[in-house]
Write an enzyme that holds these catalytic residues in place. Structure first.
Site, short mmCIF file in Angstrom:
data_model
loop_
_atom_site.label_atom_id
_atom_site.label_comp_id
_atom_site.label_asym_id
_atom_site.label_seq_id
_atom_site.Cartn_x
_atom_site.Cartn_y
_atom_site.Cartn_z
N LYS A 78 0.84 -1.20 -0.12
CA LYS A 78 -0.01 0.09 0.02
C LYS A 78 0.47 1.27 0.15
O LYS A 78 1.86 0.95 0.82
CB LYS A 78 -1.13 -0.06 1.33
CG LYS A 78 -1.99 0.63 1.19
CD LYS A 78 -2.72 0.85 2.33
CE LYS A 78 -4.03 2.51 2.33
NZ LYS A 78 -4.82 1.75 4.23
N SER A 159 -9.47 2.46 2.86
CA SER A 159 -8.62 3.13 2.38
C SER A 159 -7.79 1.58 1.94
O SER A 159 -7.11 2.19 0.05
CB SER A 159 -7.94 3.48 2.74
OG SER A 159 -7.42 3.25 3.75
N SER A 183 -9.49 -0.58 7.31
CA SER A 183 -9.09 -0.29 6.51
C SER A 183 -8.20 -1.31 4.93
O SER A 183 -8.40 -1.71 4.79
CB SER A 183 -7.95 0.82 6.33
OG SER A 183 -8.86 1.95 6.11
#
Length: 492
Positions: A78, A159, A183
């Site tokens: 990420k 996210s 997330s």
């Protein structure tokens, strides 16, 4: 093949038998990333570095001396984890040109185990969102979408939506996410993969660009529970660069039992999670799995977490207060985006932040600063801290009665993008994070596992939560459920 269908453990066996080699696997992964660019899972692909790491891995396998089960396995990261020499942007203009000089501890440890980093994945700006739509790189599209064109696609969840899609679409074997209020688990649920939020302090946050320091945890995203355990073995443990990590060494989780007995295992069903907005098919799935566990010998009972209704409000207040504090470092002077309007220090500071942050980030900063005003501090921030303790105490009491809690991960299947954007970011998060953020408030481990497809052929997942540092037991129960439903074999 169009996908990467093997588990990391099986892939490692293929490397050992020489039926596959790391270079071929990485080349395949890079080709898949290119052919799936429309999903917008990756914001940056590190082809040269990945191929170099793959060649080194091949040499080790040829010499019969792999570093670990992850040697040669493709991993995505990420884009809020620092990666040495590779842009780390947090999907924000503020860090668009930031190139770290060091690797985050989790990235460093994965590479020390021989994993191959193929690229950085998309996210909501600075991790503030539950759809993976608020990014300077554009939204990520769920690979389960009936239509990926225009605004007719399904959201990936956020996210960590880019990491979830990268794994779900077979672009890599595993990925790092981060989890502040769900997330990692939220996008794992929507994309039909496994998503683990470890106990706070078990995995180092060093090099993870902070959102909410007291809740942020590196997350693990894989296609199977067994792969998740292998990833956790690689990254968990104390770190001198992160004072919040526990000091005791992490005991590696052995290969998970294929035929685990559930006799004596106590499963709790929190009554407060049967809430408004819970879709019928999710409720039915929850009931079926609870019955399945009970039929296999587990004790299943209802438990109460009475402060659950307050949790999302407390989470929102504390989140925004810590965001306001953490975002104050981005001033256009030390690093990050710098505005050209610099007639004064105040003007430079104001214009840099106005240009560098999107509306979601600015709104959270504004709200956080409001809650932290002297006249509001006790009324909002201090009161929220007290209720957070009550929420954590609810879990302490529950785990005296049960070993594991079983809940939905999300209230529904992945929404359509065009419907999702009708709500503002704060309302989106209140709905999408209802089941997930309490675990962050309490600091306990939680895992999302895919169960089946809905009538619309979209993944439905459930969540397991355990007491602090009970990852081994949590993964064992998750593995048992995975073996029963066999989502990967049936739907992938």
């Amino acid at each position: 093949m169009n996908r990467l269908p093997l588990r990391a453990r099986v892939l490692s066996e293929c490397f050992r038998s020489k039926s596959l080699d790391p270079v071929a696997v990485v080349e395949h992964s890079l080709a898949q990333i290119e052919s799936h660019k429309h999903l917008n899972a990756f914001v940056r692909v590190s082809s040269e570095k990945a191929l170099e790491q793959a060649k080194q891995s091949k040499d080790r396998h040829d010499a019969n001396s792999p570093k670990s089960i992850l040697d040669g396995v493709t991993i995505a990261v990420k884009d809020n984890f620092c990666t040495k020499g590779i842009h780390t942007t947090c999907a924000s203009r503020m860090l668009q040109n930031f190139i770290p000089t060091y690797d985050a501890t989790v990235v460093e440890r994965l590479q020390a185990h021989g994993a191959v980093i193929v690229g950085k994945t998309n996210l909501d700006q600075f991790g503030m969102g539950s759809g993976c739509i608020d990014s300077i790189f554009g939204p990520t599209r769920n690979n389960w979408s009936e239509d990926t064109n225009d605004d007719r696609f399904r959201i990936a969840g956020g996210s960590s939506g880019g990491s979830a899609v990268a794994v779900a679409a077979g672009l890599c074997y595993a990925a790092l996410g981060s989890d502040t209020g769900g997330s990692t688990r939220n996008p794992a649920s929507y994309c039909g993969i496994v998503g683990l939020k470890p106990t706070y302090g078990l995995v180092s946050r060093h090099g993870l660009i902070p959102l909410v320091n007291s809740m942020d945890v590196p997350g693990i995203m894989t296609r199977t529970v067994d792969d998740c355990a292998s990833m956790l073995n690689a990254v968990a443990g104390p770190d001198v660069y992160d004072s919040t990590t526990v000091k005791r060494p992490f005991e590696s989780i052995a290969p998970l039992e294929k035929q685990m007995s559930l006799k004596g295992v106590r499963i709790g069903i929190p009554i407060e999670y049967h809430c408004d907005g819970l879709e019928k098919e999710v409720l039915e799935t929850w009931t079926v799995i609870a019955d399945m566990l009970e039929s296999a010998g587990a004790t299943v009972k209802a438990v109460s977490l009475p402060n659950t209704a307050s949790s999302i409000f407390v989470y929102s207040i504390l989140n925004q207060c810590e965001v306001a504090s953490n975002m104050s470092r981005y001033d256009g002077i030390e690093y990050g985006h710098r505005s050209q309007e610099d007639s004064s220090t105040e003007q430079l500071y104001a214009r840099t932040r106005a240009e560098g942050f999107n509306g979601v980030v600015k709104n959270r900063i504004l709200s956080g600063n409001y809650f932290l005003l002297r006249e509001n501090y006790d009324k909002y921030f201090q009161k929220a801290l007290k209720v957070r303790r009550l929420i954590a105490d609810d879990f302490v009491r529950a785990f005296k009665e049960v070993d594991v809690l079983l809940t939905p991960t999300t209230l529904s299947e992945a929404p359509l993008y065009k419907d999702f954007v009708q709500s503002n970011n704060r309302d989106q998060c209140a709905v999408q994070d209802f089941c997930t953020q309490p675990a962050n408030m309490a600091g306990i481990p939680a895992i999302s596992i895919p169960i089946r497809l809905s009538s619309r052929q979209l993944p439905i997942s459930l969540q397991l939560m355990g007491d602090h540092f009970t990852e081994r037991n949590l993964l064992q129960v998750a593995n048992w459920i995975e073996k029963q439903v066999d989502f990967v074999a049936n739907y992938s």
